[in-house]
Design an enzyme around this catalytic site. Structure first.
Site, short mmCIF file in Angstrom:
data_model
loop_
_atom_site.label_atom_id
_atom_site.label_comp_id
_atom_site.label_asym_id
_atom_site.label_seq_id
_atom_site.Cartn_x
_atom_site.Cartn_y
_atom_site.Cartn_z
N ASN A 266 -33.40 1.08 -9.71
CA ASN A 266 -34.20 0.23 -8.83
C ASN A 266 -34.60 1.02 -7.57
O ASN A 266 -33.74 1.37 -6.76
CB ASN A 266 -33.38 -1.01 -8.46
CG ASN A 266 -34.11 -1.99 -7.59
OD1 ASN A 266 -34.80 -1.62 -6.65
ND2 ASN A 266 -33.96 -3.26 -7.90
N LYS B 162 -33.34 -0.32 -4.14
CA LYS B 162 -31.92 -0.06 -3.86
C LYS B 162 -31.70 1.39 -3.47
O LYS B 162 -30.89 1.69 -2.59
CB LYS B 162 -31.07 -0.43 -5.07
CG LYS B 162 -30.99 -1.92 -5.32
CD LYS B 162 -30.14 -2.24 -6.54
CE LYS B 162 -30.08 -3.75 -6.77
NZ LYS B 162 -29.24 -4.09 -7.92
N ASP C 131 -23.95 -5.27 -7.74
CA ASP C 131 -24.16 -6.37 -8.67
C ASP C 131 -24.51 -7.60 -7.84
O ASP C 131 -23.95 -7.82 -6.77
CB ASP C 131 -22.92 -6.64 -9.52
CG ASP C 131 -23.24 -7.50 -10.73
OD1 ASP C 131 -24.14 -7.13 -11.50
OD2 ASP C 131 -22.61 -8.56 -10.89
N ASP D 258 -36.83 -13.77 -7.63
CA ASP D 258 -37.70 -13.85 -6.45
C ASP D 258 -38.73 -14.98 -6.59
O ASP D 258 -39.18 -15.54 -5.60
CB ASP D 258 -38.46 -12.54 -6.23
CG ASP D 258 -37.56 -11.39 -5.79
OD1 ASP D 258 -36.35 -11.62 -5.56
OD2 ASP D 258 -38.07 -10.27 -5.69
#
Length: 188
Positions: free
Chosen positions: A9, A12, A65, A144
């Site tokens: 990701n 991240k 997580d 989202d």
């Protein structure tokens, strides 16, 4: 110190670099499937995955997580968020929530750090909000499209990347830095 972030990701990865690199920590990343145990808390899942990845890579590892917990569903899906996304998806959750007045929900994020050869530690942050009545927006991914952060009147998916990312209450990396400084792994 070098830390390997186990994720593919980009958001991240950017976030980890933003927090850790100014403190002299080298951040790289590996996209790999880790073993995810069936557990009731995202913290347990993150810690287990971090330990497993650290041993596989023989490296210091960070694994994140995240789970969404919906009040009206007694905290479900929590640690099973990814499974629910892959099975019934957001449409299934909206169907379960049809006619439900209490739409409160929260994202729980567990950031697990495992120093190679040691036991993992974790840092938890929570983003409060509610489940929307329908999917909306065109940015982001996954939940989202149905999660409205506290203080807003539209889903996360209605916000551009930079603004959307700022709506998360993600204190995991700040907590990790405090831990590393306290334990003399890095300079304050």
């Amino acid at each position: 110190m070098k830390i390997t972030l186990v994720t593919g990701n980009w958001a991240k990865i950017a976030q980890a670099k933003e927090f850790l690199e100014p403190k002299g920590i080298t951040v790289d990343n590996v996209k790999m499937d880790t073993i995810e145990i069936q557990a009731d808390s995202v913290e347990e899942v993150a810690k287990y995955s971090a330990k497993w990845a650290s041993e596989e890579l023989k490296a210091n590892v960070v694994k994140n997580d995240t789970g969404i917990m919906i009040d009206a569903l007694d905290g479900f899906p929590a640690a099973y968020t990814h499974y629910v996304q892959d099975t019934i998806g957001m449409d299934g959750i909206l169907k379960l929530m049809k006619g439900v007045k209490n739409r409160k929900a929260k994202f729980v994020q567990a950031l697990a750090f495992c120093e190679y050869g040691k036991e993992p530690v974790s840092f938890v942050s929570v983003t409060e909000g509610e489940i929307s009545l329908k999917k909306e927006g065109e940015h982001g991914w996954s939940w989202d499209f149905i999660f409205i952060p506290k203080g807003k009147d539209k889903t996360l998916a209605c916000f551009e990347d930079s603004e959307r990312l700022s709506l998360w209450n993600d204190t995991g990396y700040m907590q990790l830095l405090e831990y590393l400084e306290k334990n003399k792994k890095i300079e304050e």
